[in-house]
Design an enzyme around this catalytic site. Structure first.
Site, short mmCIF file in Angstrom:
data_model
loop_
_atom_site.label_atom_id
_atom_site.label_comp_id
_atom_site.label_asym_id
_atom_site.label_seq_id
_atom_site.Cartn_x
_atom_site.Cartn_y
_atom_site.Cartn_z
N HIS A 1 10.78 -3.32 3.57
CA HIS A 1 11.25 -1.94 3.53
C HIS A 1 11.55 -1.46 4.94
O HIS A 1 10.96 -1.93 5.91
CB HIS A 1 10.25 -0.99 2.87
CG HIS A 1 8.93 -0.81 3.58
ND1 HIS A 1 8.05 -1.83 3.78
CD2 HIS A 1 8.34 0.29 4.11
CE1 HIS A 1 6.95 -1.37 4.39
NE2 HIS A 1 7.12 -0.09 4.62
N HIS B 1 0.83 -1.21 0.00
CA HIS B 1 0.00 0.00 0.00
C HIS B 1 0.87 1.27 0.00
O HIS B 1 0.51 2.28 0.59
CB HIS B 1 -1.00 -0.02 1.17
CG HIS B 1 -0.36 0.02 2.53
ND1 HIS B 1 -0.73 -0.82 3.56
CD2 HIS B 1 0.61 0.80 3.05
CE1 HIS B 1 -0.01 -0.55 4.63
NE2 HIS B 1 0.81 0.43 4.35
N HIS C 1 -1.89 5.70 8.83
CA HIS C 1 -0.51 6.16 8.96
C HIS C 1 -0.44 7.44 9.79
O HIS C 1 0.07 8.47 9.33
CB HIS C 1 0.10 6.36 7.59
CG HIS C 1 0.22 5.07 6.82
ND1 HIS C 1 -0.85 4.51 6.16
CD2 HIS C 1 1.26 4.22 6.64
CE1 HIS C 1 -0.46 3.37 5.59
NE2 HIS C 1 0.82 3.17 5.86
N GLU D 1 4.85 -4.87 8.80
CA GLU D 1 3.40 -4.69 8.63
C GLU D 1 2.76 -5.78 7.78
O GLU D 1 1.52 -5.87 7.73
CB GLU D 1 3.12 -3.32 7.99
CG GLU D 1 3.57 -3.22 6.54
CD GLU D 1 3.42 -1.83 5.95
OE1 GLU D 1 3.01 -0.90 6.66
OE2 GLU D 1 3.71 -1.68 4.75
#
Lengths: 276, 108
Positions: A193, A12, A59, A240
């Protein structure tokens, strides 16, 4: 009765939305990303689910650290597109399936998942950066969403095992909904990441490839891993991907990947997989 | 190597600066900051150290101070800074140095 037609795992990354909004389909730097989403879009167009249940995260946009929920279920019939610093994306408001969401809320709380419940709040790129790659947003969305937002920002975070279990109970909740509805589950996040610290820019393609195998064939092994394992292998923020375990727990155990793509252009590995 | 895990201790330490950064998700705050950054920072109750880091857009110092990446992102978007620029700063590199390590440097 409601049925679960399958699931999608997807990154995402906000730049996915940026590439879409700027019409980068023909840009050689972005074309592989768009090509990777085409089979997922075709699958949704063919199967025509009524509802997408999205396992995603906020976020620090709608929720802030003065009150950051661990699991929060949206039960509204509409969600605005959040402003994340540049104004909202030029896409229609999301339509929520409030009745299904209320049913899921009751069923999960009955099963001892004590959710935070929200409505009337905007949603950020965690949900709609992949959505615009897979579902037409013009003139309006073809169906409704139910957002299940997960804390993957602030530790302590839920464990991989807890996410997998939540998926199992989410499956039970959806399959006990009395009306005929076709539901697909979307798990978002990752892949590898790291955005912070000296290790910022870290990626691990071999682990990403292994993760894509394991989420299909052996999710139990992923559920048995610790968050530290996920951080070490996939980077702090890459952990995540535990949200894919909610999706995997909610679709049929025998589901198989009918599509997988992987693209690592910049900082975050972008993947999409379809399970049926 | 510090891991900068955003845990409850870091969250508590960074609450004030994160609240300020988070506010850039609101158009009125962006306009106020663009018009008079000093007044906006004063109104938010930032201390001298915090104001200095914001003035210099010192992403690395802000991160070390307890700023959440996702709150920093709001200020970055509002002020035209890309994520690769922030990531480069965390690594102690220039943007060009960071992009040289990427597979598709144009994908940003």
């Amino acid at each position: 009765m409601a049925t679960i037609i399958g699931g999608i795992g997807t990154s995402h990354v906000p730049t996915i939305a940026m590439a879409f909004d700027r019409g980068k389909q023909a840009d050689p730097d972005w074309a592989p990303l768009f090509a990777g989403y085409e089979p997922a879009a075709a699958w949704l167009a063919d199967k025509q689910p009524d509802v997408l249940v999205f396992c995603a995260n906020d976020h620090a946009t709608t929720f802030f650290f003065d009150h950051y929920p661990t699991f929060a279920l949206g039960v509204g019939d509409e969600y605005a597109i959040a402003d994340e610093g540049l104004g909202p994306r030029p896409i229609p408001r999301l339509r929520g399936h409030a009745a299904l969401a209320r049913h899921i809320a009751c069923s999960l709380v009955e099963d001892e998942f004590d959710l935070t419940i929200f409505q009337g709040l905007p949603l950020d790129h965690g949900l709609h950066s992949p959505l615009t790659m897979m579902w037409p947003s013009r003139p309006d969305w073809p169906g409704q969403v139910v957002p299940l937002m997960v804390n993957v920002l602030q530790h302590p975070m839920p464990t991989p095992r807890r996410c997998f279990k939540l998926g199992h109970h989410l499956r039970k909740a959806i399959l006990s909904y009395p009306d005929d509805l076709k539901v697909a589950i979307v798990g978002t996040g990752g892949l590898s990441h790291q955005l912070i610290g000296e290790r910022a820019g870290f990626n691990n393609e071999p682990w990403d490839r292994e993760f894509l195998e394991l989420i299909e064939r052996d999710p139990e092994r992923l559920a048995a891993m610790s968050l530290d394992d996920f951080r070490r292998l996939g980077g702090n923020e890459g952990a995540e991907v535990i949200m894919w375990l909610i999706m995997r727990g909610a679709i049929a155990p025998a589901a198989r990947a009918i599509h997988r793509s992987y693209y690592l252009p910049m900082t975050t590995a972008m993947a999409v997989a379809v399970f049926e | 190597m510090a891991n900068y895990l955003f845990d409850l201790e870091r969250s508590a330490k960074g609450l004030r600066i994160n609240r300020f950064l988070h506010s850039f998700a609101t158009a009125a705050v962006r306009a106020r900051f663009a018009g008079d950054p000093e007044q906006a920072m004063a109104d938010a109750g930032l201390d001298d150290v915090e104001r200095d880091m914001i003035r210099r857009r010192d992403w690395r110092a802000l991160m070390e101070h307890g700023a959440s990446f996702f709150c920093l992102e709001k200020l970055a978007r509002a002020t035209g800074v890309s994520n690769p620029e922030m990531v480069a700063a965390f690594r102690g590199e220039t943007l060009a140095q960071f992009l040289a390590t990427r597979r598709v440097p144009g994908a940003r």
